[in-house]
Motif scaffolding. Sequence first.
Motif, PDB file in Angstrom:
ATOM      1  N   LYS A 114      10.480   1.291   2.315  1.00  0.00           N
ATOM      2  CA  LYS A 114       9.172   1.646   1.768  1.00  0.00           C
ATOM      3  C   LYS A 114       8.915   0.810   0.521  1.00  0.00           C
TER       4      LYS A 114
ATOM      5  N   ALA B  30       6.949   1.179   5.550  1.00  0.00           N
ATOM      6  CA  ALA B  30       6.006   2.081   4.902  1.00  0.00           C
ATOM      7  C   ALA B  30       5.498   1.486   3.595  1.00  0.00           C
TER       8      ALA B  30
ATOM      9  N   ALA C 162       3.741   2.999   7.996  1.00  0.00           N
ATOM     10  CA  ALA C 162       3.398   4.328   7.484  1.00  0.00           C
ATOM     11  C   ALA C 162       2.699   4.213   6.132  1.00  0.00           C
ATOM     12  N   ARG C 163       1.822   5.170   5.845  1.00  0.00           N
ATOM     13  CA  ARG C 163       1.063   5.205   4.589  1.00  0.00           C
ATOM     14  C   ARG C 163       1.438   6.492   3.864  1.00  0.00           C
ATOM     15  N   VAL C 164       2.193   6.343   2.780  1.00  0.00           N
ATOM     16  CA  VAL C 164       2.755   7.490   2.072  1.00  0.00           C
ATOM     17  C   VAL C 164       1.999   7.713   0.766  1.00  0.00           C
TER      18      VAL C 164
ATOM     19  N   CYS D 200      -3.371   9.305   4.780  1.00  0.00           N
ATOM     20  CA  CYS D 200      -1.922   9.188   4.655  1.00  0.00           C
ATOM     21  C   CYS D 200      -1.248   9.684   5.931  1.00  0.00           C
ATOM     22  N   SER D 201      -0.117   9.081   6.251  1.00  0.00           N
ATOM     23  CA  SER D 201       0.670   9.559   7.383  1.00  0.00           C
ATOM     24  C   SER D 201       1.873  10.377   6.909  1.00  0.00           C
ATOM     25  N   ALA D 202       2.132  10.378   5.595  1.00  0.00           N
ATOM     26  CA  ALA D 202       3.204  11.176   5.005  1.00  0.00           C
ATOM     27  C   ALA D 202       2.891  11.376   3.530  1.00  0.00           C
TER      28      ALA D 202
ATOM     29  N   TYR E 257       1.928  17.367   6.834  1.00  0.00           N
ATOM     30  CA  TYR E 257       2.442  15.998   6.768  1.00  0.00           C
ATOM     31  C   TYR E 257       3.968  16.005   6.700  1.00  0.00           C
TER      32      TYR E 257
END
Length: 199
Positions: A5, A25, A55-57, A77-79, A98
């Motif tokens: 990330k 991410a 992924a978009r945190v 956001c995905s998380a 999430y």
Amino acid sequence: MVKVKICGTTNLPDALHAAEAGADALGFIFAPVSKRRVTAQVAREVGLSVGPSVARVGVFMGQPLDEVLRTAEAARCSAVQLHGPLPGVYVEAVAAYYPVLRVLGPEDLRTGNVQAVPGVTLMLDAPQPGSGQPLDWSALVPHFPPGGWLAGGLGPENVARAVATLRPGGVDAVSKLEASPGIKNPQAVKAFVDAVKHA
């Protein structure tokens, strides 16, 4: 394979470069205290431009629950990554919507102040996130949660050693990958991702 990330993403060129380098991410910081803070609109535009494979945190620190959920939705956001002392019911409420990265400090791990929550992955970070100060990884081996993520002072020069010592499920870096706060150094980002993938 250890996930990577790249946190503190503030602009599209940096996001595209991180994705091209192989990041799994991107982290978008919404904490008011951060010099890398972005708006939900910026995070949404940048994140969606990179594509669904990354992924978009959304990164939060102690904001009210409704603000976290509203911002994460607006930013697509995905998380969600949660910092700070938070009650378990707060974390569980976010995890209902999430996948959550729950950030803890070394003292939390040593004292066993860790509560398992479905949908929540633990992340170990330095006491001052974003400070660039690495942790004493060897001392944390007995306490590090299986599959947990690792942050805190990671960069291209030390991440392979950190991965070999703690075998985390993922790693997260900010300050050691920057040319200036909020602006990434593309060479450092690529070197970091490569070091993790070959660790």
